[in-house]
Enzyme design. Sequence first.
Site, PDB file in Angstrom:
ATOM      1  N   LYS A  13       0.831  -1.214   0.000  1.00 44.77           N
ATOM      2  CA  LYS A  13       0.000   0.000   0.000  1.00 44.77           C
ATOM      3  C   LYS A  13       0.864   1.263   0.000  1.00 44.77           C
ATOM      4  O   LYS A  13       0.681   2.159  -0.819  1.00 44.77           O
ATOM      5  CB  LYS A  13      -0.936   0.013   1.232  1.00 44.77           C
ATOM      6  CG  LYS A  13      -1.815  -1.226   1.358  1.00 44.77           C
ATOM      7  CD  LYS A  13      -2.716  -1.169   2.584  1.00 44.77           C
ATOM      8  CE  LYS A  13      -2.016  -1.246   3.916  1.00 44.77           C
ATOM      9  NZ  LYS A  13      -1.345  -2.540   4.211  1.00 44.77           N
ATOM     10  N   ARG A  88      -9.791  -0.021   8.822  1.00 45.50           N
ATOM     11  CA  ARG A  88      -9.352  -1.389   9.110  1.00 45.50           C
ATOM     12  C   ARG A  88     -10.362  -2.170   9.921  1.00 45.50           C
ATOM     13  O   ARG A  88     -10.094  -3.322  10.266  1.00 45.50           O
ATOM     14  CB  ARG A  88      -8.067  -1.337   9.921  1.00 45.50           C
ATOM     15  CG  ARG A  88      -6.804  -1.315   9.104  1.00 45.50           C
ATOM     16  CD  ARG A  88      -5.717  -1.003  10.087  1.00 45.50           C
ATOM     17  NE  ARG A  88      -4.536  -1.771   9.906  1.00 45.50           N
ATOM     18  CZ  ARG A  88      -3.444  -1.278   9.309  1.00 45.50           C
ATOM     19  NH1 ARG A  88      -3.459  -0.092   8.774  1.00 45.50           N
ATOM     20  NH2 ARG A  88      -2.359  -1.995   9.263  1.00 45.50           N
ATOM     21  N   ARG A 127      11.990  -5.244   4.799  1.00 42.61           N
ATOM     22  CA  ARG A 127      11.632  -3.843   4.523  1.00 42.61           C
ATOM     23  C   ARG A 127      12.567  -2.863   5.222  1.00 42.61           C
ATOM     24  O   ARG A 127      13.005  -3.070   6.348  1.00 42.61           O
ATOM     25  CB  ARG A 127      10.203  -3.563   4.971  1.00 42.61           C
ATOM     26  CG  ARG A 127       9.863  -2.070   4.887  1.00 42.61           C
ATOM     27  CD  ARG A 127       8.405  -1.773   4.954  1.00 42.61           C
ATOM     28  NE  ARG A 127       7.768  -2.328   6.121  1.00 42.61           N
ATOM     29  CZ  ARG A 127       6.458  -2.350   6.288  1.00 42.61           C
ATOM     30  NH1 ARG A 127       5.664  -1.865   5.357  1.00 42.61           N
ATOM     31  NH2 ARG A 127       5.953  -2.875   7.372  1.00 42.61           N
ATOM     32  N   ARG A 160      11.436  -0.708  10.850  1.00 45.09           N
ATOM     33  CA  ARG A 160      10.307  -0.384  11.727  1.00 45.09           C
ATOM     34  C   ARG A 160      10.273  -1.336  12.919  1.00 45.09           C
ATOM     35  O   ARG A 160      10.544  -2.516  12.779  1.00 45.09           O
ATOM     36  CB  ARG A 160       9.008  -0.511  10.926  1.00 45.09           C
ATOM     37  CG  ARG A 160       8.339   0.808  10.668  1.00 45.09           C
ATOM     38  CD  ARG A 160       7.219   0.670   9.675  1.00 45.09           C
ATOM     39  NE  ARG A 160       6.119  -0.151  10.152  1.00 45.09           N
ATOM     40  CZ  ARG A 160       5.002  -0.346   9.469  1.00 45.09           C
ATOM     41  NH1 ARG A 160       4.838   0.215   8.298  1.00 45.09           N
ATOM     42  NH2 ARG A 160       4.045  -1.119   9.954  1.00 45.09           N
ATOM     43  N   ARG A 171      -0.226  -9.115  13.311  1.00 45.25           N
ATOM     44  CA  ARG A 171      -0.774  -8.159  12.347  1.00 45.25           C
ATOM     45  C   ARG A 171      -1.609  -8.881  11.293  1.00 45.25           C
ATOM     46  O   ARG A 171      -2.669  -8.388  10.883  1.00 45.25           O
ATOM     47  CB  ARG A 171       0.361  -7.366  11.699  1.00 45.25           C
ATOM     48  CG  ARG A 171       0.898  -6.289  12.645  1.00 45.25           C
ATOM     49  CD  ARG A 171       2.290  -5.829  12.295  1.00 45.25           C
ATOM     50  NE  ARG A 171       2.398  -5.167  11.019  1.00 45.25           N
ATOM     51  CZ  ARG A 171       3.566  -4.919  10.409  1.00 45.25           C
ATOM     52  NH1 ARG A 171       4.709  -5.293  10.986  1.00 45.25           N
ATOM     53  NH2 ARG A 171       3.592  -4.301   9.262  1.00 45.25           N
TER      54      ARG A 171
HETATM   55  P1  AP5 Z   1       4.791  -1.596   1.887  1.00 46.88           P
HETATM   56  O1  AP5 Z   1       4.410  -0.794   0.698  1.00 46.88           O
HETATM   57  O2  AP5 Z   1       5.562  -0.948   2.963  1.00 46.88           O
HETATM   58  O3  AP5 Z   1       3.501  -2.346   2.462  1.00 46.88           O
HETATM   59  P2  AP5 Z   1       2.214  -1.800   3.216  1.00 46.88           P
HETATM   60  O4  AP5 Z   1       1.038  -2.431   2.565  1.00 46.88           O
HETATM   61  O5  AP5 Z   1       2.235  -0.312   3.313  1.00 46.88           O
HETATM   62  O6  AP5 Z   1       2.455  -2.524   4.603  1.00 46.88           O
HETATM   63  P3  AP5 Z   1       2.514  -1.995   6.113  1.00 46.88           P
HETATM   64  O7  AP5 Z   1       3.317  -2.984   6.885  1.00 46.88           O
HETATM   65  O8  AP5 Z   1       2.902  -0.561   6.162  1.00 46.88           O
HETATM   66  O9  AP5 Z   1       1.073  -2.174   6.496  1.00 46.88           O
HETATM   67  P4  AP5 Z   1       0.533  -2.288   7.902  1.00 46.88           P
HETATM   68  O10 AP5 Z   1      -0.883  -2.296   7.569  1.00 46.88           O
HETATM   69  O11 AP5 Z   1       0.970  -3.410   8.713  1.00 46.88           O
HETATM   70  O12 AP5 Z   1       1.205  -1.047   8.654  1.00 46.88           O
HETATM   71  P5  AP5 Z   1       0.637   0.394   8.996  1.00 46.88           P
HETATM   72  O13 AP5 Z   1       1.766   1.318   9.042  1.00 46.88           O
HETATM   73  O14 AP5 Z   1      -0.535   0.708   8.173  1.00 46.88           O
HETATM   74  O15 AP5 Z   1       5.594  -2.888   1.346  1.00 46.88           O
HETATM   75  C1  AP5 Z   1       6.083  -3.861   2.233  1.00 46.88           C
HETATM   76  C2  AP5 Z   1       7.451  -4.359   1.763  1.00 46.88           C
HETATM   77  O16 AP5 Z   1       7.308  -5.084   0.543  1.00 46.88           O
HETATM   78  C3  AP5 Z   1       8.450  -3.249   1.466  1.00 46.88           C
HETATM   79  O17 AP5 Z   1       9.722  -3.694   1.813  1.00 46.88           O
HETATM   80  C4  AP5 Z   1       8.330  -3.043  -0.042  1.00 46.88           C
HETATM   81  O18 AP5 Z   1       9.537  -2.543  -0.605  1.00 46.88           O
HETATM   82  C5  AP5 Z   1       8.030  -4.462  -0.518  1.00 46.88           C
HETATM   83  N1  AP5 Z   1       7.164  -4.496  -1.693  1.00 46.88           N
HETATM   84  C6  AP5 Z   1       6.117  -3.655  -1.980  1.00 46.88           C
HETATM   85  N2  AP5 Z   1       5.535  -4.009  -3.137  1.00 46.88           N
HETATM   86  C7  AP5 Z   1       6.224  -5.104  -3.589  1.00 46.88           C
HETATM   87  C8  AP5 Z   1       6.092  -5.931  -4.748  1.00 46.88           C
HETATM   88  N3  AP5 Z   1       5.145  -5.710  -5.673  1.00 46.88           N
HETATM   89  N4  AP5 Z   1       6.951  -6.977  -4.881  1.00 46.88           N
HETATM   90  C9  AP5 Z   1       7.916  -7.210  -3.955  1.00 46.88           C
HETATM   91  N5  AP5 Z   1       8.097  -6.467  -2.844  1.00 46.88           N
HETATM   92  C10 AP5 Z   1       7.255  -5.414  -2.666  1.00 46.88           C
HETATM   93  O19 AP5 Z   1       0.129   0.130  10.492  1.00 46.88           O
HETATM   94  C11 AP5 Z   1       1.012  -0.146  11.542  1.00 46.88           C
HETATM   95  C12 AP5 Z   1       0.244  -0.304  12.842  1.00 46.88           C
HETATM   96  O20 AP5 Z   1      -0.431   0.921  13.150  1.00 46.88           O
HETATM   97  C13 AP5 Z   1      -0.854  -1.373  12.827  1.00 46.88           C
HETATM   98  O21 AP5 Z   1      -0.356  -2.648  13.137  1.00 46.88           O
HETATM   99  C14 AP5 Z   1      -1.798  -0.824  13.907  1.00 46.88           C
HETATM  100  O22 AP5 Z   1      -1.304  -1.108  15.193  1.00 46.88           O
HETATM  101  C15 AP5 Z   1      -1.714   0.679  13.703  1.00 46.88           C
HETATM  102  N6  AP5 Z   1      -2.737   1.176  12.773  1.00 46.88           N
HETATM  103  C16 AP5 Z   1      -2.514   1.814  11.586  1.00 46.88           C
HETATM  104  N7  AP5 Z   1      -3.663   2.130  10.991  1.00 46.88           N
HETATM  105  C17 AP5 Z   1      -4.656   1.688  11.792  1.00 46.88           C
HETATM  106  C18 AP5 Z   1      -6.075   1.689  11.702  1.00 46.88           C
HETATM  107  N8  AP5 Z   1      -6.722   2.219  10.642  1.00 46.88           N
HETATM  108  N9  AP5 Z   1      -6.780   1.118  12.730  1.00 46.88           N
HETATM  109  C19 AP5 Z   1      -6.162   0.589  13.808  1.00 46.88           C
HETATM  110  N10 AP5 Z   1      -4.807   0.546  13.941  1.00 46.88           N
HETATM  111  C20 AP5 Z   1      -4.067   1.081  12.955  1.00 46.88           C
HETATM  112 MG    MG Z   2       2.456   1.046   4.939  1.00 49.86          MG
END
Ligand code: AP5
Ligand code: MG
Length: 213
Positions: A13, A88, A127, A160, A171
Amino acid sequence: MNLMLFGAPGAGKGTQAKFLIEKYNIPQISTGDILRAAIADKTEMGMEAKNFMDAGKLVPDSTIIGIIKDRLAEPDCKNGFILDGFPRTLAQAEALNELMKNMNINLDKVISLNVPDELIVGRITGRRVCGKCGASFHVEFNPAKKDDICDYCEGELIIRKDDNAETVKSRLEAYHTQTSPLIDFYKKMNLFIELDGTKDVSEVTKDMIEALS
Ligand code: AP5
Ligand code: MG
Ligand code: ZN
């Protein structure tokens, strides 16, 4: 254009949001990035959220909905935005509908990046993220041009705190139990577009732009 990027943790994402920002000139709203900034600033909200995030659990809906309400009211969202990692839970999705109704705006598309669980662990443990702008890289699949330096802003790349094999399990569990019901929710609203998120980064970008045009 009001967009939402949907998918499991590590689905890509954040990576794809960077291309949409450039193409459509609209801001990315990542609740994860906003929470990490609050932790870095040691705000009360950040300190409360930290325990949930470190454990790989979702932060309570009331906190998240408050964040989004404030963020969508900012002037840079006037011409559109990209929601990344929000909503989410069903409660968050319903709150978003209500909020958008009050603002007289609609969601245009929900783009789901489909990636099976087996691939997620490798993506997350490899990552590296920019400590300054939040951009995502991967040591193997999506390396930065210069080691440990962000391509976009030259910030330092870091790991991270929640990017470890243990937390990934929680997660993913949170995703399957609390977030996946949103698939039907947005299918019923006729907004849900599914893309194969296992393709190369640039191929996913191509599919995404095509789906949006
Ligand atoms: P990346 O693009 O970083 O993936 P992402 O989908 O953004 O994954 P996140 O880990 O950021 O999602 P998340 O939902 O766990 O974390 P968030 O920060 O939202 O890509 C991942 C890796 O793969 C990278 O290394 C990239 O280079 C690689 N990659 C990308 N595309 C690729 C491809 N096509 N092929 C190969 N490799 C690829 O949330 C963190 C925490 O915050 C949550 O756990 C929760 O505690 C809290 N939180 C955030 N939002 C909420 C909410 N709405 N409600 C409740 N809690 C929340
Ligand atoms: Mg992200
Ligand atoms: Zn950066």
